[in-house]
Design a protein around this motif. Structure first.
Motif, PDB file in Angstrom:
ATOM      1  N   THR A  60     -10.473   4.616   4.429  1.00  0.00           N
ATOM      2  CA  THR A  60     -10.872   2.999   4.114  1.00  0.00           C
ATOM      3  C   THR A  60     -10.533   1.606   4.545  1.00  0.00           C
ATOM      4  OG1 THR A  60     -12.109   3.810   2.561  1.00  0.00           O
ATOM      5  CG2 THR A  60     -12.235   1.367   2.982  1.00  0.00           C
ATOM      6  N   PHE A  61      -9.628   2.106   4.442  1.00  0.00           N
ATOM      7  CA  PHE A  61      -8.360   0.678   4.916  1.00  0.00           C
ATOM      8  C   PHE A  61      -8.987   0.667   6.718  1.00  0.00           C
ATOM      9  CE2 PHE A  61      -4.735  -1.391   6.568  1.00  0.00           C
ATOM     10  CZ  PHE A  61      -4.447  -2.805   6.447  1.00  0.00           C
ATOM     11  N   ASP A 104      -4.578   4.848   3.528  1.00  0.00           N
ATOM     12  CA  ASP A 104      -5.737   4.986   3.318  1.00  0.00           C
ATOM     13  C   ASP A 104      -6.895   4.776   4.584  1.00  0.00           C
ATOM     14  OD1 ASP A 104      -8.207   3.980   2.127  1.00  0.00           O
ATOM     15  OD2 ASP A 104      -6.643   3.866   0.551  1.00  0.00           O
ATOM     16  N   SER A 156      -4.637  -2.379  10.661  1.00  0.00           N
ATOM     17  CA  SER A 156      -5.384  -1.133  10.295  1.00  0.00           C
ATOM     18  C   SER A 156      -5.177  -0.724  11.740  1.00  0.00           C
ATOM     19  CB  SER A 156      -6.718  -1.607  10.276  1.00  0.00           C
ATOM     20  OG  SER A 156      -7.406  -0.304   9.933  1.00  0.00           O
ATOM     21  N   GLY A 202       2.366   1.404  -3.531  1.00  0.00           N
ATOM     22  CA  GLY A 202       1.017   2.122  -4.052  1.00  0.00           C
ATOM     23  C   GLY A 202      -0.344   1.596  -4.671  1.00  0.00           C
ATOM     24  N   TRP A 203      -0.405   0.472  -3.972  1.00  0.00           N
ATOM     25  CA  TRP A 203      -1.373  -1.023  -4.766  1.00  0.00           C
ATOM     26  C   TRP A 203      -3.007   0.270  -3.883  1.00  0.00           C
ATOM     27  CZ3 TRP A 203      -1.057  -6.486  -4.686  1.00  0.00           C
ATOM     28  CH2 TRP A 203       0.299  -6.697  -5.457  1.00  0.00           C
ATOM     29  N   HIS A 204      -4.093  -0.336  -4.484  1.00  0.00           N
ATOM     30  CA  HIS A 204      -5.012  -0.056  -3.829  1.00  0.00           C
ATOM     31  C   HIS A 204      -5.113  -1.375  -2.243  1.00  0.00           C
ATOM     32  CE1 HIS A 204      -9.254  -0.463  -2.318  1.00  0.00           C
ATOM     33  NE2 HIS A 204      -9.663   0.424  -2.723  1.00  0.00           N
ATOM     34  N   TRP A 205      -5.634  -1.168  -0.868  1.00  0.00           N
ATOM     35  CA  TRP A 205      -5.686  -1.704   0.088  1.00  0.00           C
ATOM     36  C   TRP A 205      -6.176  -3.008  -0.473  1.00  0.00           C
ATOM     37  CZ3 TRP A 205      -9.852  -3.423   1.842  1.00  0.00           C
ATOM     38  CH2 TRP A 205     -11.348  -2.941   2.067  1.00  0.00           C
ATOM     39  N   ALA A 206      -7.274  -3.402  -1.353  1.00  0.00           N
ATOM     40  CA  ALA A 206      -8.266  -4.592  -1.193  1.00  0.00           C
ATOM     41  C   ALA A 206      -7.087  -5.953  -2.278  1.00  0.00           C
ATOM     42  CB  ALA A 206      -9.013  -3.961  -2.235  1.00  0.00           C
ATOM     43  N   CYS A 223      -4.312  -6.453   0.636  1.00  0.00           N
ATOM     44  CA  CYS A 223      -4.795  -7.671   0.923  1.00  0.00           C
ATOM     45  C   CYS A 223      -5.297  -9.181   0.683  1.00  0.00           C
ATOM     46  CB  CYS A 223      -6.089  -7.110   1.937  1.00  0.00           C
ATOM     47  SG  CYS A 223      -6.124  -5.917   3.161  1.00  0.00           S
ATOM     48  N   ILE A 280       0.548  -1.018   0.213  1.00  0.00           N
ATOM     49  CA  ILE A 280       0.118   0.007   0.287  1.00  0.00           C
ATOM     50  C   ILE A 280       0.782   1.311   0.234  1.00  0.00           C
ATOM     51  CG2 ILE A 280      -1.903   1.218   1.474  1.00  0.00           C
ATOM     52  CD1 ILE A 280      -2.777  -1.411   2.346  1.00  0.00           C
ATOM     53  N   TYR A 281       1.885   1.121   1.342  1.00  0.00           N
ATOM     54  CA  TYR A 281       2.679   2.571   0.873  1.00  0.00           C
ATOM     55  C   TYR A 281       3.851   2.823  -0.263  1.00  0.00           C
ATOM     56  CZ  TYR A 281       6.337   5.826   2.964  1.00  0.00           C
ATOM     57  OH  TYR A 281       6.742   6.837   3.621  1.00  0.00           O
TER      58      TYR A 281
END
Length: 377
Positions: A136-137, A134, A288, A74-78, A81, A70-71
């Protein structure tokens, strides 16, 4: 165990004066979630007469990987995971295959994994903290907005109480239909009422806590909700599927289970994969909650998860114990942690006390099984 838990809460509150406050109970519930999720799954591994000492290190590997993707990447958290879950499953398949199919003792395999995957976590992060921002995460781990609110909490609590009443009535009806004598009605009423009061009391405590910067109370935090879903899912597998029956049969007598046609090796591998999946869930919740992934994540998790399972009634000799008992076990551990922290007990003394509590729980388990004629070793 529920009585022990209540006695601990009352004793700590009498000494500290603030143990049973909504704020402390809210924090205890959140802090118990990560250990509780892992304990619910490791319980099945212990029931099968196996052990997994690598859960803390695998949790660190998955957590750091998710945060790094993620950090740094730069991936989306979904998808991050999902990638973490895939790694956890791959590790579980590797360790489970060595144990189930090659016959290497799980203690040895997972002891090696404890060291190996702690090193992998360090290599992924290069020793640096991977912050996660993020919004939402971060809801997954609780925090300011990571709760379902007052309305949702009470609705869920009433729904659970309704299910408890329906399940008790269903059990009585099935007992009569199959020619068994049901338990006394008063006992069923008291049993169901006790759990209903406990559920509603928990909801009331969660709804009584309000963060000073917010106008509305928090309600049930998301980590606790995830924990409850994990326990419900594993309890369903245990009580309503052949997989669950196989796990207990293998734990009771592996040779007899093989002779009656149970695929012992495959079920054992599946149990490790289930544990790996739940470790991935716990890792996401942990990252999280902390807003970051570090290579020290999950340090000592194996102790707390195994302790929660054993204190909750899972026999180290295999073949007996309940998944729901791990909830009480996790709460006992966290009650101890929180109470000792409020008493300003040093870290070293806290570790000493919790370690001895684990020994006492195992000693009690051995003595109880000897006196009742059950196998204790």
């Amino acid at each position: 165990m529920a009585a022990v838990l209540a006695a601990m809460a009352i004793a700590f509150h009498a000494v500290t004066g603030n143990f049973l406050t909504p704020e402390n109970l809210y924090n205890v519930a959140q802090q118990s979630a990560v250990v509780g999720i892992v304990a619910a799954a490791i319980a099945l591994v212990i029931v099968e007469r196996q052990i997994d000492l690598s859960v803390g290190s695998v949790l660190a590997t998955v957590g750091v990987l998710v945060a790094w993707l993620i950090y740094t990447k730069g991936w989306h958290w979904a998808p991050a995971c999902l990638a973490g879950w895939a790694v956890a499953v791959a590790i579980a398949v590797y360790q489970g295959w060595l144990t189930a199919y090659l016959g290497v003792p799980s203690f040895v395999v997972t002891l090696g994994g404890l060291v190996t995957f702690r090193g992998v976590a360090f290599l992924i992060s290069d020793g640096r903290t991977q912050p996660v921002t993020d919004a939402t995460f971060l809801l997954i781990g609780g925090g300011l907005d990571g709760a379902i609110g007052v309305t949702g909490s009470w609705a869920l609590g009433i729904l659970v109480c309704g299910w408890l009443a329906w399940n008790a009535a269903r059990r009585r009806r099935l007992a009569v239909q199959h020619g068994f004598t049901p338990r006394p009605l008063l006992l069923d009423v008291l049993y169901t009422g006790f759990f209903a009061v406990a559920v509603l009391g928990f909801v009331a405590a969660m709804c009584a806590y309000r963060i000073p910067s917010k106008e509305a109370p928090q309600g049930i935090p998301n980590p606790v909700l995830i924990w409850a879903l994990v326990v419900a899912f594993i309890a369903f597998l245990v009580n309503r599927t052949s997989f669950g029956r196989y796990v207990y049969a293998i734990g009771g007598n592996p040779e007899a289970a093989a002779l009656v046609g149970i695929p012992v090796k495959r079920v054992m591998l599946q149990t490790f994969v289930l544990l790996g999946t739940m470790v991935a869930v716990a890792a996401v919740v942990a990252v999280s909650r902390l807003n970051a992934g570090t290579n020290s994540l999950g340090s000592g998790m194996e102790l707390y998860a195994i302790a929660a399972a054993v204190i909750g009634g899972i026999a180290l000799s295999g073949g007996s114990g309940t998944v729901l008992g791990t909830v009480l076990g996790a709460l006992v551990i966290q009650f101890l942690e929180s109470g000792l922290l409020l008493l300003d007990v040093s870290v070293g003394h806290r570790m000493l006390i919790i370690g001895q509590v684990l020994i006492v729980a195992v000693v009690f388990d051995v003595i109880y099984r000897r006196r009742t004629g059950e196998r204790s070793q």
